[in-house]
Write an enzyme that holds these catalytic residues in place. Structure first.
Site, PDB file in Angstrom:
ATOM      1  N   HIS A  59      56.165  18.444 -25.222  1.00  0.00           N
ATOM      2  CA  HIS A  59      56.360  19.663 -25.871  1.00  0.00           C
ATOM      3  C   HIS A  59      55.095  20.632 -25.684  1.00  0.00           C
ATOM      4  CE1 HIS A  59      60.098  18.723 -28.419  1.00  0.00           C
ATOM      5  NE2 HIS A  59      60.189  18.072 -26.884  1.00  0.00           N
ATOM      6  N   ASN A  60      53.806  19.973 -26.053  1.00  0.00           N
ATOM      7  CA  ASN A  60      52.644  21.160 -26.040  1.00  0.00           C
ATOM      8  C   ASN A  60      51.687  20.950 -24.914  1.00  0.00           C
ATOM      9  OD1 ASN A  60      52.627  19.391 -29.273  1.00  0.00           O
ATOM     10  ND2 ASN A  60      53.211  21.793 -29.027  1.00  0.00           N
TER      11      ASN A  60
ATOM     12  N   ARG B 295      35.313   6.439 -36.683  1.00  0.00           N
ATOM     13  CA  ARG B 295      34.981   5.994 -38.073  1.00  0.00           C
ATOM     14  C   ARG B 295      36.420   5.721 -38.891  1.00  0.00           C
ATOM     15  NH1 ARG B 295      29.970  10.128 -38.973  1.00  0.00           N
ATOM     16  NH2 ARG B 295      28.475   8.873 -38.119  1.00  0.00           N
TER      17      ARG B 295
ATOM     18  N   HIS C 190      59.741  24.868 -23.080  1.00  0.00           N
ATOM     19  CA  HIS C 190      58.485  24.497 -23.637  1.00  0.00           C
ATOM     20  C   HIS C 190      57.370  25.294 -23.038  1.00  0.00           C
ATOM     21  CE1 HIS C 190      60.199  21.796 -26.520  1.00  0.00           C
ATOM     22  NE2 HIS C 190      60.742  20.914 -25.796  1.00  0.00           N
TER      23      HIS C 190
ATOM     24  N   CYS D 231      34.459  11.493 -32.198  1.00  0.00           N
ATOM     25  CA  CYS D 231      33.328  11.557 -32.900  1.00  0.00           C
ATOM     26  C   CYS D 231      33.738  10.762 -34.230  1.00  0.00           C
ATOM     27  CB  CYS D 231      33.247  13.189 -33.341  1.00  0.00           C
ATOM     28  SG  CYS D 231      34.347  14.000 -34.145  1.00  0.00           S
ATOM     29  N   GLY D 232      33.102  11.088 -35.413  1.00  0.00           N
ATOM     30  CA  GLY D 232      33.463  10.173 -36.599  1.00  0.00           C
ATOM     31  C   GLY D 232      34.826  10.131 -36.966  1.00  0.00           C
ATOM     32  N   THR D 233      35.521  11.356 -36.898  1.00  0.00           N
ATOM     33  CA  THR D 233      36.916  11.539 -37.375  1.00  0.00           C
ATOM     34  C   THR D 233      37.781  12.066 -36.086  1.00  0.00           C
ATOM     35  OG1 THR D 233      36.392  13.684 -37.874  1.00  0.00           O
ATOM     36  CG2 THR D 233      36.345  12.100 -39.724  1.00  0.00           C
ATOM     37  N   GLY D 234      37.061  12.632 -35.128  1.00  0.00           N
ATOM     38  CA  GLY D 234      37.723  13.313 -34.150  1.00  0.00           C
ATOM     39  C   GLY D 234      38.204  14.708 -34.470  1.00  0.00           C
TER      40      GLY D 234
ATOM     41  N   ASP E 199      30.139  12.045 -29.828  1.00  0.00           N
ATOM     42  CA  ASP E 199      28.673  12.121 -30.414  1.00  0.00           C
ATOM     43  C   ASP E 199      28.391  10.796 -31.118  1.00  0.00           C
ATOM     44  OD1 ASP E 199      30.339  11.827 -32.691  1.00  0.00           O
ATOM     45  OD2 ASP E 199      29.286  13.430 -33.757  1.00  0.00           O
ATOM     46  N   HIS E 200      27.403  10.402 -31.838  1.00  0.00           N
ATOM     47  CA  HIS E 200      27.097   9.207 -32.250  1.00  0.00           C
ATOM     48  C   HIS E 200      28.074   8.598 -33.066  1.00  0.00           C
ATOM     49  CE1 HIS E 200      26.293  12.597 -35.250  1.00  0.00           C
ATOM     50  NE2 HIS E 200      26.081  11.447 -36.034  1.00  0.00           N
TER      51      HIS E 200
END
Ligand code: RB5
Length: 143
Positions: A97-98, A108, A132, A64-67, A7-8
Site C-alpha cells: 500500500h505505501n 539492540r 494506492h 541503528c540501535g532502534t532503527g 551506525d555503531h
C-alpha cells in the site's frame, strides 16, 4: 542494487544482513559505518536515502540501535518512504500500500531471525499501485 548503512548500534546487524544478501546473491552497496566505534547515524541515513532518492538503489536498508533515528532521517529525503517495524503484517502492507523503499532495523531491539524474515517480505512484496498510487503521490508532495 540495495543500499545498506548503519551506525555503531546497527553495525553488527548490518554485517549479518550482508551475509544474508551475499547468500541470496542480492547486489548491494555498503555505505558504512565500518565498525563499532561511535558515529552519528544521520550521516549514514542520508547516504542511503540519497542513493534511493536518486534511484541509484532500488531499496535501502538502515540499521541503528532502534532503527528509529535512521527511519526519521531517511524520511526527510524527498522520494524516500522509510519504515521501522518488527511486525511482519505491517512490513508486507508497507510494500503493498505505501510502496515503502527503505526499511530500518534496530540492532539492540530486533533479533536476526525476525529481521531476515521481515527483510525477505520487504524485498519480495510488490507495490499494489491502483488506488494506492494516488495516495503515495500525495505523500510525496508533503515536503
Ligand atoms: C546510538 O547510541 C543510538 O542513539 C542510535 O543507534 C539509534 O538508536 C538512534 O535512533
Amino acid at each position: 542494487m540495495i543500499a545498506i548503512g548503519a551506525d555503531h548500534g546497527g553495525f553488527e546487524l548490518k554485517e549479518k544482513i550482508k551475509a544474508y544478501l551475499d547468500e541470496k546473491g542480492i547486489e548491494y552497496v555498503d555505505y558504512g559505518c565500518n565498525g563499532t566505534e561511535s558515529v552519528d547515524y544521520p550521516v549514514y541515513a542520508e547516504k542511503v536515502a540519497e542513493a534511493v532518492a536518486t534511484k541509484q538503489a532500488e531499496k535501502g536498508i538502515l540499521c541503528c540501535g532502534t532503527g528509529l533515528g535512521m527511519m526519521l532521517c531517511a524520511n526527510k529525503k524527498e522520494g524516500v518512504r522509510a519504515i521501522c517495524t518488527n511486525d511482519s503484517f505491517s512490513v508486507k502492507f508497507s510494500r503493498l500500500h505505501n510502496n515503502a523503499n527503505v526499511i530500518a532495523f534496530g540492532g539492540r531491539t530486533m533479533g536476526i531471525e525476525a529481521v531476515l524474515y521481515n527483510l525477505e517480505i520487504f524485498l519480495n512484496t510488490p507495490f499494489e499501485a491502483g488506488r494506492h498510487q494516488k495516495r503515495v503521490e500525495m505523500y510525496d508532495t508533503i515536503l
